[in-house]
Design an enzyme around this catalytic site. Structure first.
Site, PDB file in Angstrom:
ATOM      1  CB  CYS A  36      -1.301   0.291   1.221  1.00 32.72           C
ATOM      2  SG  CYS A  36      -0.314  -0.380   2.607  1.00 32.72           S
ATOM      3  CB  CYS A 107      -2.411  -2.887   7.767  1.00 29.39           C
ATOM      4  SG  CYS A 107      -3.300  -2.888   6.882  1.00 29.39           S
TER       5      CYS A 107
HETATM    6 FE1  FES Z   1      -1.393   0.805   4.074  1.00 23.53          FE
HETATM    7 FE2  FES Z   1      -2.747   0.006   5.876  1.00 23.53          FE
HETATM    8  S1  FES Z   1      -3.744   0.447   4.348  1.00 23.53           S
HETATM    9  S2  FES Z   1      -0.946   0.490   6.463  1.00 23.53           S
END
Ligand code: FES
Length: 211
Positions: A36, A107
């Protein structure tokens, strides 16, 4: 639709424990998630004799799951020896939070990677690595993923400014595709050195910018 977060996740997200930085930290890390692009920083104070984590803090530039996992892993790690803390897994962290939605697994992996990288940083700084593997281009590339490109808030590798990496006789040469008089050039050079310096077989770091 909001994600189905457990009560515990929400509680740690709203009131995260051990948030912030330790100015005179014995070790620190910054890790980015390939999934992400978010980042987490972990700071450690370690007792030299017992190798126990006396204090730990984290800063998260990630989502609610990342903040909650950062909070729980710092709670789990505090008071543990480095060896014990190394074995904390994202699964344990996620279980301690009453579970995370599968889409949010990365995450908690990011938070645990941050903890492990900080432990590794301590071990490198204090000569505690038992098995010395030679530094490869891949190792350097991984370190450069921890250096931010301040113009975009993502790491140097992902923003494709790393033009070349060479390693020869303990000298690491990193070519950066930015002009030498760029406003962040000194900053980037310093950050790169800080990340690569602790590697046991690196004697010199040369960061080259374009003319
Ligand atoms: Fe990036 Fe959770 S979406 S750390």
């Amino acid at each position: 639709m909001p994600l189905p977060y457990s009560e515990k996740v929400m509680e740690h997200f709203r009131q995260p424990r051990n948030v912030g930085r330790i100015e005179d930290a014995d070790a620190k890390s910054i890790e980015g998630s390939p999934a992400c692009g978010d980042m987490v920083a972990v700071y450690l104070k370690v007792d030299r004799e017992s190798l126990r984590i006396d204090d730990i803090k984290f800063e998260s530039y990630g989502c609610a799951s990342n903040i909650a996992t950062g909070s729980i892993i710092t709670e789990l790690a505090k008071g543990k020896t480095l060896e014990e803390a190394k074995h904390i897994t994202w699964k344990q962290a996620s279980e301690a939070l009453g579970g995370l939605p599968p889409i949010k697994t990365h995450c908690s992996i990011l938070a645990v990677d941050g903890l492990r990288a900080a432990i590794e940083n301590y071990e490198e700084r204090h000569g505690l690595i038992r098995e010395h593997k030679p530094t490869t281009i891949e190792v350097i590339r991984k370190r450069l993923k921890r250096v931010m490109n301040p113009m975009v808030g993502l790491d140097l590798v992902r923003t494709k400014v790393v033009k070349d990496i060479e390693i020869a006789d303990g000298v690491v040469r990193v070519a950066i595709d930015l002009p030498a008089d760029h406003q962040f050039a000194a900053n980037i050079r310093e950050e790169i050195s800080e990340k690569i310096q602790p590697l046991w077989d690196v004697q010199k770091i040369v960061v080259e910018f374009t003319e």
